[in-house]
Design a protein around this motif. Structure first.
Motif, short mmCIF file in Angstrom:
data_model
loop_
_atom_site.label_atom_id
_atom_site.label_comp_id
_atom_site.label_asym_id
_atom_site.label_seq_id
_atom_site.Cartn_x
_atom_site.Cartn_y
_atom_site.Cartn_z
N SER A 287 0.82 -1.21 0.00
CA SER A 287 0.00 0.00 0.00
C SER A 287 0.86 1.26 0.00
CB SER A 287 -0.92 0.00 1.22
OG SER A 287 -0.16 0.09 2.42
N ASP A 288 0.20 2.40 -0.25
CA ASP A 288 0.89 3.69 -0.21
C ASP A 288 1.41 4.00 1.19
OD1 ASP A 288 0.37 4.06 -2.88
OD2 ASP A 288 -1.48 5.20 -2.55
N ARG A 291 4.76 2.38 1.59
CA ARG A 291 5.79 3.11 0.85
C ARG A 291 6.19 4.39 1.57
NH1 ARG A 291 2.93 0.85 -3.59
NH2 ARG A 291 1.42 2.55 -3.60
N GLU A 292 5.23 5.07 2.16
CA GLU A 292 5.54 6.30 2.89
C GLU A 292 6.43 6.01 4.10
OE1 GLU A 292 1.78 7.93 3.84
OE2 GLU A 292 1.28 8.48 1.77
N GLU A 293 6.13 4.93 4.82
CA GLU A 293 6.96 4.56 5.97
C GLU A 293 8.37 4.22 5.53
OE1 GLU A 293 6.51 4.66 9.09
OE2 GLU A 293 4.36 4.76 9.46
N ALA A 294 8.51 3.51 4.42
CA ALA A 294 9.83 3.13 3.92
C ALA A 294 10.63 4.37 3.52
CB ALA A 294 9.69 2.17 2.74
N GLU A 295 10.01 5.29 2.81
CA GLU A 295 10.71 6.49 2.39
C GLU A 295 11.11 7.35 3.58
OE1 GLU A 295 7.87 8.13 -0.31
OE2 GLU A 295 8.72 7.12 -2.07
N ALA A 296 10.25 7.40 4.60
CA ALA A 296 10.59 8.15 5.81
C ALA A 296 11.80 7.55 6.51
CB ALA A 296 9.39 8.19 6.75
N PRO A 301 11.33 2.59 -2.32
CA PRO A 301 10.33 1.58 -2.73
C PRO A 301 10.83 0.75 -3.90
CG PRO A 301 9.28 3.70 -2.32
CD PRO A 301 10.77 3.95 -2.26
N ALA A 302 10.51 -0.53 -3.90
CA ALA A 302 11.07 -1.46 -4.88
C ALA A 302 10.68 -1.09 -6.31
CB ALA A 302 10.60 -2.88 -4.57
#
Length: 341
Positions: A287-288, A291-296, A301-302
């Motif tokens: 989910s979006d 992705r937001e947690e990963a970028e933070a 994102p893969a």
């Protein structure tokens, strides 16, 4: 008379014992029906998730995602456990519901994981496939960068901050904002000096060669192969952006991104059981919000990768050896990276 009364009492008692469970069930059912469905407490469920850390530094990101999933799914409790890859194949092992693994952790996915039906994203999931089946969903990866001591940039003639101007009377005049006509460039020749460069094993070497000009690739490959076992302060280093940021707290470093956008430090999600909870986990991780947690957390994102190495084709040692062999043989860096797919 007396005998008839006793017999009647026994018959009445037997009748009550016979119909009593039905009476109680009717009472309970009537009581349950009085409560609206939305007011009933959520059924408690547990999702067991094993996390194989490897060399990635995404523990905080994963912990936050598990907490977020629990909040968004009433009644769900996520049991996150740190594990080694060897535990998945141990005798009499009780497999978890899902596994968060990295590149090269597992080479026999068909014996452990449930095939995923994600054909609509087939191009993006090739790195999580084996034998024509998709077994893992790629989530995010760590970007590789070239960390250069900032002082090298000034010595190599790269633009630096504008000096403070002085008036004719020798007094300091108003200082304009520092300006640079162009971004600093990589001091390639400085990297070729003795013991000036350290390159982490794996895809970092081919990425460095791909970023450089053709005339420098042979010398850079030699420098990468002969670099020290561990990175040292005061040298240029090719490693993850997370490692760069940690070192930059102690010394002045400038990071240069490398191309292509690939990495051997990628995180995948695989299922050991096909249940409602595990399928919901995959939807959540794609989910979006995820992705937001990963970028933070400084992760990429893969779907932003050019082409990640296959997660199951090689062990970590084999992947490192393939990259080193390609550098030693003078192969094109793109060819080296394609061998990892």
């Amino acid at each position: 008379m007396r005998r008839g009364a006793v017999l009647s009492a026994l018959l009445l008692t037997a009748l009550l014992l016979y119909i009593w469970p039905g009476l109680l069930q009717g009472l309970w059912t009537e009581e349950d029906n009085r409560m609206a469905d939305e007011l009933r407490p959520a059924q408690r469920r547990t999702l067991t998730l094993w996390w194989i850390p490897g060399e990635m530094g995404d523990q905080r990101c994963i912990s936050r995602l598990c907490t977020r999933l629990e909040k968004e799914t009433p009644g769900l409790r996520v049991f996150l456990r740190r594990a080694d890859a060897e535990e998945l194949t141990a005798p009499d092992v009780v497999l978890p519901d899902a596994v968060l693994l990295g590149t090269g952790d597992i080479v026999n996915p068909e014996q452990l994981f449930w095939p995923l039906t994600l054909s609509e994203n087939g191009e993006k999931l090739s790195s999580g496939s084996s034998g024509g089946e998709t077994y893992a969903l790629p989530l995010w990866y760590e970007e590789k960068v070239l960390s250069v001591p900032t002082e090298w940039l000034a010595k190599s003639g790269a633009p630096s901050a504008t000096a403070a101007p002085r008036s004719l009377l020798g007094q300091a005049a108003a200082t304009p904002e520092p300006q640079q006509d162009e971004a600093p460039s990589i001091p390639w020749r400085r990297l070729l000096e003795k013991d000036a460069l350290w390159v982490s094993p794996g895809t970092a070497g081919p990425q460095l060669l791909f970023t450089a000009s053709d005339s420098l690739r042979a010398a850079l490959a030699s420098a990468a192969l002969s670099s020290a076992e561990k990175p040292a302060a005061g040298t240029a280093r090719v490693w993850s952006r997370r490692e760069h940021l940690a070192a930059a707290q102690k010394e002045a470093l400038t990071a240069f991104p490398l191309r292509p956008a690939v990495s051997d430090r990628a995180r995948y999600a695989a299922l050991c059981r096909n249940t409602e909870e595990t399928r919901a986990l995959l939807v959540f991780l794609g989910s979006d919000a995820c992705r937001e947690e990963a970028e933070a957390a400084g992760l990429i994102p893969a779907e932003n990768a050019d082409s990640l190495p296959n997660a199951f084709a090689h062990t970590r040692e084999e992947l490192n050896a393939l990259c080193a062999d390609g550098l030693r043989r003078g192969l094109d860096p793109v060819e080296i990276l394609l061998r990892l797919r």
